[in-house]
Design a protein around this motif. Sequence first.
Motif, mmCIF file in Angstrom:
data_model
loop_
_atom_site.group_PDB
_atom_site.id
_atom_site.type_symbol
_atom_site.label_atom_id
_atom_site.label_comp_id
_atom_site.label_asym_id
_atom_site.label_seq_id
_atom_site.Cartn_x
_atom_site.Cartn_y
_atom_site.Cartn_z
ATOM 1 N N HIS A 54 16.168 -8.727 -22.237
ATOM 2 C CA HIS A 54 16.540 -8.609 -20.826
ATOM 3 C C HIS A 54 17.576 -7.495 -20.640
ATOM 4 O O HIS A 54 18.434 -7.293 -21.493
ATOM 5 C CB HIS A 54 17.100 -9.933 -20.302
ATOM 6 C CG HIS A 54 16.127 -11.064 -20.349
ATOM 7 N ND1 HIS A 54 15.049 -11.175 -19.495
ATOM 8 C CD2 HIS A 54 16.052 -12.134 -21.184
ATOM 9 C CE1 HIS A 54 14.362 -12.267 -19.774
ATOM 10 N NE2 HIS A 54 14.949 -12.875 -20.799
ATOM 11 N N ASP A 55 17.475 -6.819 -19.534
ATOM 12 C CA ASP A 55 18.389 -5.714 -19.248
ATOM 13 C C ASP A 55 18.975 -5.921 -17.854
ATOM 14 O O ASP A 55 18.263 -6.279 -16.912
ATOM 15 C CB ASP A 55 17.648 -4.379 -19.309
ATOM 16 C CG ASP A 55 18.609 -3.207 -19.235
ATOM 17 O OD1 ASP A 55 19.037 -2.730 -20.302
ATOM 18 O OD2 ASP A 55 18.948 -2.775 -18.117
ATOM 19 N N PHE A 56 20.301 -5.703 -17.740
ATOM 20 C CA PHE A 56 20.991 -5.952 -16.475
ATOM 21 C C PHE A 56 21.522 -4.673 -15.840
ATOM 22 O O PHE A 56 22.368 -4.737 -14.953
ATOM 23 C CB PHE A 56 22.140 -6.942 -16.697
ATOM 24 C CG PHE A 56 21.688 -8.289 -17.193
ATOM 25 C CD1 PHE A 56 21.157 -9.210 -16.311
ATOM 26 C CD2 PHE A 56 21.770 -8.620 -18.545
ATOM 27 C CE1 PHE A 56 20.729 -10.456 -16.762
ATOM 28 C CE2 PHE A 56 21.343 -9.843 -19.004
ATOM 29 C CZ PHE A 56 20.809 -10.772 -18.118
ATOM 30 N N ASN A 57 21.008 -3.537 -16.273
ATOM 31 C CA ASN A 57 21.475 -2.270 -15.713
ATOM 32 C C ASN A 57 21.137 -2.142 -14.226
ATOM 33 O O ASN A 57 21.829 -1.436 -13.483
ATOM 34 C CB ASN A 57 20.854 -1.100 -16.483
ATOM 35 C CG ASN A 57 21.558 0.207 -16.199
ATOM 36 O OD1 ASN A 57 22.780 0.263 -16.126
ATOM 37 N ND2 ASN A 57 20.792 1.276 -16.025
ATOM 38 N N PHE A 58 20.084 -2.844 -13.779
ATOM 39 C CA PHE A 58 19.677 -2.776 -12.375
ATOM 40 C C PHE A 58 20.734 -3.356 -11.435
ATOM 41 O O PHE A 58 20.709 -3.093 -10.222
ATOM 42 C CB PHE A 58 18.355 -3.539 -12.180
ATOM 43 C CG PHE A 58 18.486 -5.040 -12.298
ATOM 44 C CD1 PHE A 58 18.723 -5.817 -11.172
ATOM 45 C CD2 PHE A 58 18.387 -5.667 -13.528
ATOM 46 C CE1 PHE A 58 18.854 -7.192 -11.266
ATOM 47 C CE2 PHE A 58 18.515 -7.046 -13.635
ATOM 48 C CZ PHE A 58 18.754 -7.811 -12.503
ATOM 49 N N LEU A 59 21.674 -4.141 -11.972
ATOM 50 C CA LEU A 59 22.706 -4.755 -11.131
ATOM 51 C C LEU A 59 23.709 -3.742 -10.593
ATOM 52 O O LEU A 59 24.380 -4.022 -9.595
ATOM 53 C CB LEU A 59 23.471 -5.820 -11.930
ATOM 54 C CG LEU A 59 22.743 -7.118 -12.260
ATOM 55 C CD1 LEU A 59 23.612 -7.997 -13.150
ATOM 56 C CD2 LEU A 59 22.363 -7.866 -10.984
ATOM 57 N N GLY A 60 23.814 -2.570 -11.229
ATOM 58 C CA GLY A 60 24.828 -1.587 -10.859
ATOM 59 C C GLY A 60 24.885 -1.256 -9.376
ATOM 60 O O GLY A 60 25.940 -1.427 -8.735
ATOM 61 N N PRO A 61 23.789 -0.789 -8.760
ATOM 62 C CA PRO A 61 23.834 -0.433 -7.330
ATOM 63 C C PRO A 61 24.155 -1.620 -6.432
ATOM 64 O O PRO A 61 24.892 -1.477 -5.445
ATOM 65 C CB PRO A 61 22.421 0.097 -7.058
ATOM 66 C CG PRO A 61 21.892 0.496 -8.390
ATOM 67 C CD PRO A 61 22.498 -0.453 -9.369
ATOM 68 N N PHE A 62 23.624 -2.792 -6.761
ATOM 69 C CA PHE A 62 23.865 -3.978 -5.934
ATOM 70 C C PHE A 62 25.335 -4.397 -6.007
ATOM 71 O O PHE A 62 25.941 -4.766 -4.989
ATOM 72 C CB PHE A 62 22.969 -5.134 -6.395
ATOM 73 C CG PHE A 62 21.509 -4.877 -6.221
ATOM 74 C CD1 PHE A 62 20.902 -4.977 -4.977
ATOM 75 C CD2 PHE A 62 20.732 -4.505 -7.303
ATOM 76 C CE1 PHE A 62 19.549 -4.729 -4.815
ATOM 77 C CE2 PHE A 62 19.372 -4.262 -7.158
ATOM 78 C CZ PHE A 62 18.778 -4.369 -5.910
ATOM 79 N N LEU A 63 25.923 -4.353 -7.205
ATOM 80 C CA LEU A 63 27.326 -4.728 -7.358
ATOM 81 C C LEU A 63 28.245 -3.724 -6.667
ATOM 82 O O LEU A 63 29.261 -4.108 -6.083
ATOM 83 C CB LEU A 63 27.680 -4.826 -8.843
ATOM 84 C CG LEU A 63 27.040 -5.997 -9.589
ATOM 85 C CD1 LEU A 63 27.284 -5.879 -11.089
ATOM 86 C CD2 LEU A 63 27.573 -7.328 -9.071
ATOM 87 N N PHE A 64 27.883 -2.441 -6.736
ATOM 88 C CA PHE A 64 28.683 -1.423 -6.044
ATOM 89 C C PHE A 64 28.668 -1.662 -4.534
ATOM 90 O O PHE A 64 29.717 -1.613 -3.875
ATOM 91 C CB PHE A 64 28.146 -0.026 -6.356
ATOM 92 C CG PHE A 64 28.882 1.073 -5.635
ATOM 93 C CD1 PHE A 64 30.127 1.490 -6.071
ATOM 94 C CD2 PHE A 64 28.328 1.678 -4.513
ATOM 95 C CE1 PHE A 64 30.810 2.500 -5.403
ATOM 96 C CE2 PHE A 64 29.013 2.682 -3.836
ATOM 97 C CZ PHE A 64 30.257 3.089 -4.291
ATOM 98 N N ALA A 65 27.490 -1.941 -3.988
ATOM 99 C CA ALA A 65 27.386 -2.229 -2.550
ATOM 100 C C ALA A 65 28.171 -3.491 -2.197
ATOM 101 O O ALA A 65 28.863 -3.544 -1.168
ATOM 102 C CB ALA A 65 25.916 -2.393 -2.157
ATOM 103 N N ALA A 66 28.093 -4.505 -3.066
ATOM 104 C CA ALA A 66 28.797 -5.764 -2.808
ATOM 105 C C ALA A 66 30.304 -5.570 -2.811
ATOM 106 O O ALA A 66 31.018 -6.145 -1.978
ATOM 107 C CB ALA A 66 28.388 -6.807 -3.850
ATOM 108 N N ILE A 67 30.806 -4.741 -3.733
ATOM 109 C CA ILE A 67 32.256 -4.536 -3.802
ATOM 110 C C ILE A 67 32.736 -3.739 -2.591
ATOM 111 O O ILE A 67 33.852 -3.938 -2.106
ATOM 112 C CB ILE A 67 32.655 -3.842 -5.128
ATOM 113 C CG1 ILE A 67 34.103 -4.172 -5.485
ATOM 114 C CG2 ILE A 67 32.480 -2.341 -5.063
ATOM 115 C CD1 ILE A 67 34.342 -5.562 -5.935
ATOM 116 N N MET A 68 31.904 -2.854 -2.061
ATOM 117 C CA MET A 68 32.249 -2.131 -0.839
ATOM 118 C C MET A 68 32.364 -3.094 0.347
ATOM 119 O O MET A 68 33.303 -3.014 1.147
ATOM 120 C CB MET A 68 31.194 -1.058 -0.535
ATOM 121 C CG MET A 68 31.186 0.116 -1.505
ATOM 122 S SD MET A 68 32.731 1.077 -1.479
ATOM 123 C CE MET A 68 33.516 0.506 -2.988
#
Length: 243
Positions: free
Chosen positions: A152-166
């Motif tokens: 399993h790879d979780f690299n796809f979470l990057g853009p979603f987490l960035f948007a969430a932190i904004m």
Amino acid sequence: MFGFRKADPDLEAGGASLLYPGMTESPELRWAFVRKIYVILAVQLAMTAAVSGFVVKVPAVSNFFVSSNAGIALYIFLIILPFIVLCPLHYYHQKHPVNLLLLGLFTVAISFAVGMTCAFTSGKIILEAAILTAVVVISLTAYTFWAAKRGHDFNFLGPFLFAAIMVLMVFSLIQIFFPLGKVSVMIYGGLASLIFCGYIIYDTDNIIKRYTYDEYIWAAVSLYLDVINLFLSLLQLLRAADS
């Protein structure tokens, strides 16, 4: 019945198990890198606990920070200091021992901010938040290593987490200028906790697969901030629920 048994891939790799399928680098080197990061993280968390405990247990420290103009100015400086230190830390993160000195300064500054937050919170809530943080961090770390080993790879979470932190940052600004009450504070704490849980998985996955060996300081800083922010988010959530 007495045929030779096929050699174990882990033994062929030199005794260290692969962290994820298709791993081409040396498992021993990556495991050594992972251990180094978690040793640094453990030292940072121990330092944070010690400094925060000192601030909480010595009321004169917290009183100084809130009861005088010099104390308030120093407190504001300590809040800003980690952001200032991040710049040279990013530049010198591969230069020893400057990187460790800057990391220590960064950790102490963060620790004072955590201590000031805890100083005005009941011990019961601090203990609950600390236990929850420990359980969540250990569980998510174990899950991420388990999932990575199974491909399993979780690299796809990057853009979603960035948007969430904004969104979270905008939400916090709204809270500062237009307080929305206890319920909104609980919502903020809950959302922040979920977001930093995601960051723990994302950064752990990066430690397993993507960080280079000379980026151990930067990797430790990322994971440390995830843990501290998760603790503060849970602290805020529990404090709002208890009030």
